[in-house]
Scaffold this motif. Structure first.
Motif, mmCIF file in Angstrom:
data_model
loop_
_atom_site.group_PDB
_atom_site.id
_atom_site.type_symbol
_atom_site.label_atom_id
_atom_site.label_comp_id
_atom_site.label_asym_id
_atom_site.label_seq_id
_atom_site.Cartn_x
_atom_site.Cartn_y
_atom_site.Cartn_z
ATOM 1 N N ASP A 27 47.319 20.125 57.097
ATOM 2 C CA ASP A 27 48.757 19.996 56.828
ATOM 3 C C ASP A 27 49.515 21.094 57.555
ATOM 4 O O ASP A 27 49.018 22.218 57.692
ATOM 5 C CB ASP A 27 49.053 20.133 55.331
ATOM 6 N N GLU A 77 58.702 13.234 55.766
ATOM 7 C CA GLU A 77 58.233 13.486 54.403
ATOM 8 C C GLU A 77 59.242 13.016 53.357
ATOM 9 O O GLU A 77 58.905 12.926 52.183
ATOM 10 C CB GLU A 77 57.941 14.980 54.194
ATOM 11 N N ARG A 97 53.810 20.930 54.018
ATOM 12 C CA ARG A 97 53.229 21.110 52.679
ATOM 13 C C ARG A 97 54.263 21.673 51.713
ATOM 14 O O ARG A 97 54.390 21.220 50.584
ATOM 15 C CB ARG A 97 52.026 22.039 52.750
ATOM 16 N N SER A 128 49.224 24.624 61.589
ATOM 17 C CA SER A 128 48.379 23.892 60.638
ATOM 18 C C SER A 128 47.706 24.830 59.647
ATOM 19 O O SER A 128 47.208 25.897 60.021
ATOM 20 C CB SER A 128 47.293 23.108 61.368
#
Length: 197
Positions: free
Chosen positions: A30, A65, A35, A25
């Motif tokens: 994120d 995502e 990311r 993280s």
């Protein structure tokens, strides 16, 4: 022009980090690779993420995502095995942006500028911050044969060197183009810059 595909190289072993850095993280919560994937998706027509065997958790997160995910059985042979695998999986693309999953701070606007340079006819395009070339690097379809011929662990440096006169540098105000994550302390890059996210 055909689509610009972001190739997210997410098959590294994270040896220097000491754990799987891509699923670690960031300070805002994120995950590192998520990311990087999200930023790449914002500037390309689609993203193909290349992960190593055993990276199912990461693969699931990247698929969530919106990335297409492929597992590269030869990822242990070095970065270029993953890069070649990714290019071969989408040879029909009009161009590729090669991005590293351990570089989560590249601004989407920078990625858009590099992709747009390819759409406008650049052979190779890369962002530049304070005179230093960074990532991601974009390659036109015409360099596909050069890219799939790569081996070893040096990335696409040999292709860039062979076509240096065709490299279009794009000035940007984005230090994230130079910042990868190798050590746990690298996770605090944005705090050092005084940014919130």
């Amino acid at each position: 022009m055909s689509s610009i595909v972001g190739i997210l190289l997410a098959a590294g072993a994270s040896r220097r980090f000491g754990a799987d850095k891509l699923t670690h993280s960031l300070p805002d919560g994120d995950l590192v690779a998520v990311r990087a994937c999200r930023n790449l998706l914002a500037g390309t027509d689609r993203v193909l993420a290349v992960v190593r065997p055993g990276g199912e958790r990461l693969a699931d997160q990247l698929q969530a995502e919106g990335a297409e995910v492929r597992i590269c059985a030869d990822a242990g042979q070095g970065m270029n095995a993953s890069l070649v695998f990714g290019i071969r999986a989408c040879l029909e693309a009009g161009g590729w942006l090669i991005a590293l999953a351990d570089m989560p701070w590249i601004a989407p606007s920078t990625i858009i500028k590099v992709a747009d340079a390819l759409r406008l006819g650049a052979t190779i395009a890369a962002p530049c911050w304070q005179g230093r070339r960074g990532h991601p690097v974009g390659f036109s379809h015409m360099l596909g044969p050069d890219l799939v011929a790569l081996s070893g662990d040096a990335g696409a440096k040999a292709v860039i060197q062979a076509h240096l006169k065709h490299l279009q540098l794009i000035d940007c105000n984005d230090p994230g183009i130079l910042q990868d994550i190798d050590q746990p302390e690298d996770l605090n890059f944005q705090k050092k810059l005084g940014k919130s996210s």
